[in-house]
Design a protein around this motif. Structure first.
Motif, PDB file in Angstrom:
ATOM      1  N   GLN A  42       0.840  -1.228  -0.007  1.00 28.10           N
ATOM      2  CA  GLN A  42      -0.017  -0.020   0.033  1.00 28.10           C
ATOM      3  C   GLN A  42       0.979   1.226  -0.048  1.00 28.10           C
ATOM      4  O   GLN A  42       0.534   2.379  -0.732  1.00 28.10           O
ATOM      5  N   ARG A  43       1.995   1.214   0.924  1.00 25.49           N
ATOM      6  CA  ARG A  43       2.900   2.512   0.778  1.00 25.49           C
ATOM      7  C   ARG A  43       3.738   2.490  -0.445  1.00 25.49           C
ATOM      8  O   ARG A  43       3.637   3.764  -0.785  1.00 25.49           O
ATOM      9  N   LYS A  44       3.918   1.678  -1.288  1.00 26.43           N
ATOM     10  CA  LYS A  44       4.551   1.625  -2.572  1.00 26.43           C
ATOM     11  C   LYS A  44       3.630   2.305  -3.476  1.00 26.43           C
ATOM     12  O   LYS A  44       3.994   3.430  -4.311  1.00 26.43           O
ATOM     13  N   LEU A  45       2.406   1.808  -3.351  1.00 23.41           N
ATOM     14  CA  LEU A  45       1.188   2.551  -4.193  1.00 23.41           C
ATOM     15  C   LEU A  45       1.012   4.068  -4.122  1.00 23.41           C
ATOM     16  O   LEU A  45       0.782   4.618  -4.887  1.00 23.41           O
ATOM     17  N   LEU A  46       1.058   4.184  -2.955  1.00 22.94           N
ATOM     18  CA  LEU A  46       0.974   5.722  -2.329  1.00 22.94           C
ATOM     19  C   LEU A  46       2.090   6.593  -2.883  1.00 22.94           C
ATOM     20  O   LEU A  46       1.864   7.450  -3.234  1.00 22.94           O
ATOM     21  N   TYR A  47       3.289   6.195  -2.911  1.00 25.31           N
ATOM     22  CA  TYR A  47       4.309   6.796  -3.316  1.00 25.31           C
ATOM     23  C   TYR A  47       4.480   7.027  -4.933  1.00 25.31           C
ATOM     24  O   TYR A  47       4.488   8.073  -5.301  1.00 25.31           O
ATOM     25  N   MET A  48       3.862   5.919  -5.505  1.00 24.47           N
ATOM     26  CA  MET A  48       3.851   5.988  -7.070  1.00 24.47           C
ATOM     27  C   MET A  48       2.685   7.121  -7.349  1.00 24.47           C
ATOM     28  O   MET A  48       2.597   7.850  -8.256  1.00 24.47           O
ATOM     29  N   GLY A  49       1.754   6.721  -6.666  1.00 22.43           N
ATOM     30  CA  GLY A  49       0.432   7.928  -6.919  1.00 22.43           C
ATOM     31  C   GLY A  49       0.956   9.209  -6.621  1.00 22.43           C
ATOM     32  O   GLY A  49       0.460  10.027  -7.441  1.00 22.43           O
ATOM     33  N   LEU A  50       1.559   9.417  -5.623  1.00 17.58           N
ATOM     34  CA  LEU A  50       1.966  10.823  -5.366  1.00 17.58           C
ATOM     35  C   LEU A  50       2.945  11.265  -6.408  1.00 17.58           C
ATOM     36  O   LEU A  50       2.674  12.490  -6.699  1.00 17.58           O
ATOM     37  N   TYR A  51       3.746  10.751  -7.068  1.00 21.05           N
ATOM     38  CA  TYR A  51       4.729  11.000  -7.894  1.00 21.05           C
ATOM     39  C   TYR A  51       3.876  11.460  -9.197  1.00 21.05           C
ATOM     40  O   TYR A  51       4.262  12.298 -10.022  1.00 21.05           O
ATOM     41  N   LEU A  52       2.966  10.613  -9.669  1.00 21.42           N
ATOM     42  CA  LEU A  52       2.010  10.708 -10.945  1.00 21.42           C
ATOM     43  C   LEU A  52       1.445  11.935 -10.790  1.00 21.42           C
ATOM     44  O   LEU A  52       1.254  12.716 -11.726  1.00 21.42           O
ATOM     45  N   LEU A  53       0.805  12.258  -9.426  1.00 16.69           N
ATOM     46  CA  LEU A  53      -0.074  13.349  -9.289  1.00 16.69           C
ATOM     47  C   LEU A  53       0.782  14.765  -9.524  1.00 16.69           C
ATOM     48  O   LEU A  53       0.414  15.705 -10.004  1.00 16.69           O
ATOM     49  N   ILE A  54       1.877  14.525  -8.782  1.00 22.16           N
ATOM     50  CA  ILE A  54       3.020  15.949  -8.793  1.00 22.16           C
ATOM     51  C   ILE A  54       3.297  15.995 -10.345  1.00 22.16           C
ATOM     52  O   ILE A  54       3.145  17.106 -11.089  1.00 22.16           O
ATOM     53  N   TRP A  55       3.488  14.892 -10.910  1.00 24.19           N
ATOM     54  CA  TRP A  55       4.251  15.053 -12.564  1.00 24.19           C
ATOM     55  C   TRP A  55       2.886  15.916 -13.539  1.00 24.19           C
ATOM     56  O   TRP A  55       2.952  16.440 -14.275  1.00 24.19           O
ATOM     57  N   ASP A  56       1.609  15.253 -12.993  1.00 25.28           N
ATOM     58  CA  ASP A  56       0.355  15.758 -13.828  1.00 25.28           C
ATOM     59  C   ASP A  56       0.073  17.227 -13.546  1.00 25.28           C
ATOM     60  O   ASP A  56      -0.256  17.881 -14.318  1.00 25.28           O
TER      61      ASP A  56
END
Length: 281
Positions: A106-120
């Motif tokens: 779950q934590r890995k998914l959160l980090y990946m989601g956070l990075y993609l949100l910043i990128w977008d």
């Protein structure tokens, strides 16, 4: 009154439950991302993992669960540049994982989601990849502090994201100030604003700032009075400082060194060091 009201997080357990819900609904209330951005990147992340799952697993239909190897491979590709940036600057990454095994995925998914949100959300700031690394670095530590239930030693309250609490907060308080610098420099290059050629900066010039450890002087939340946010024309041409006290000292030292070098060159020239040797042919 409900324990967790919309857009507000109370206590470490409520924070954790809320952030998991935010990842499903899109990080929106606590971290200040836009609703459409959240929907797009949620689908983006699902497709990234699904494509990697199909490539890595020979019979994906027989394994409905998300494989850890698939998740790690996707995560390594996504954070390759970020890890290289941290290594270059001598910093530890913000990808801290919990000790409880069932929470790691779950934590890995959160980090990946956070990075993609910043990128977008960053829009044209994607031309400054190390700038995005800087933003993610601080927000990842914030995310870790929120999930771990850390307490602010000054206020005594649970850690909360600096730029969260309202929709579009990240766009208005993080992306817009940096974009304003880019737009100002773009206007100077186009001639809309008159300036010297040496004062004009492009994306590469601004991004180069985040390749040095000086970028951490911006702090988090970012200081509005930092030299990064000042126009190049407002800085001293000799020492590139906007602080008068620093400018006087540094410029005096630089001027003294420059004068000494010029005198040394003259002495060397008049002593014959600058005359070409006469050689016979």
């Amino acid at each position: 009154m409900p324990l967790v009201t919309p857009g507000v997080c109370h206590g470490p357990r409520a924070m954790k439950r809320r952030l998991m819900e935010i990842f499903l609904n899109g990080f929106r209330p606590c971290l200040g991302f836009r609703k459409d951005n959240v929907s797009n990147q949620r689908e983006h992340l699902v497709l990234l993992l699904a494509n990697m799952h199909i490539r890595q697993i020979s019979k994906p239909e027989q394994q409905p669960k998300l494989d850890d190897h698939v998740l790690d491979t996707t995560m390594n590709k996504l954070f390759k540049n970020y890890k290289r940036w941290c290594k270059y600057l001598g910093r530890k990454t913000g990808l801290w994982l919990p000790t409880i095994p069932r929470e790691v995925q779950q934590r890995k998914l959160l980090y990946m989601g956070l990075y993609l949100l910043i990128w977008d959300e960053a829009a044209n700031l994607r031309f400054m990849p190390e700038c995005l690394c800087y933003l993610f670095h601080h927000m990842a530590f914030e995310l870790y502090g929120v999930l771990a239930g850390n307490v602010n030693p000054v206020t005594g309250e649970y850690v909360r994201p600096f730029y969260g609490g309202e929709e579009e907060a990240f766009l208005k308080k993080v992306v817009t100030p940096i974009s304003r610098i880019v737009e100002t420099d773009k206007a100077e290059r186009s001639g809309t604003i008159k300036s010297k050629h040496s004062h004009r900066r492009n994306y590469d010039d601004l991004n180069a700032f985040f390749w040095s450890r000086d970028c951490f002087q911006l702090g988090w939340p970012m200081r509005a009075d930092a030299e990064f946010f000042k126009k190049k024309s407002d800085l001293c041409e000799l020492c590139s400082s906007s602080t008068p006290q620093v400018c006087v000292r540094v410029c005096f030292i630089l001027a003294t060194v420059r004068s000494w070098v010029q005198r040394s060159r003259r002495r060397w020239w008049w002593s014959g060091g600058g005359l070409p040797e006469l050689t016979g042919h």
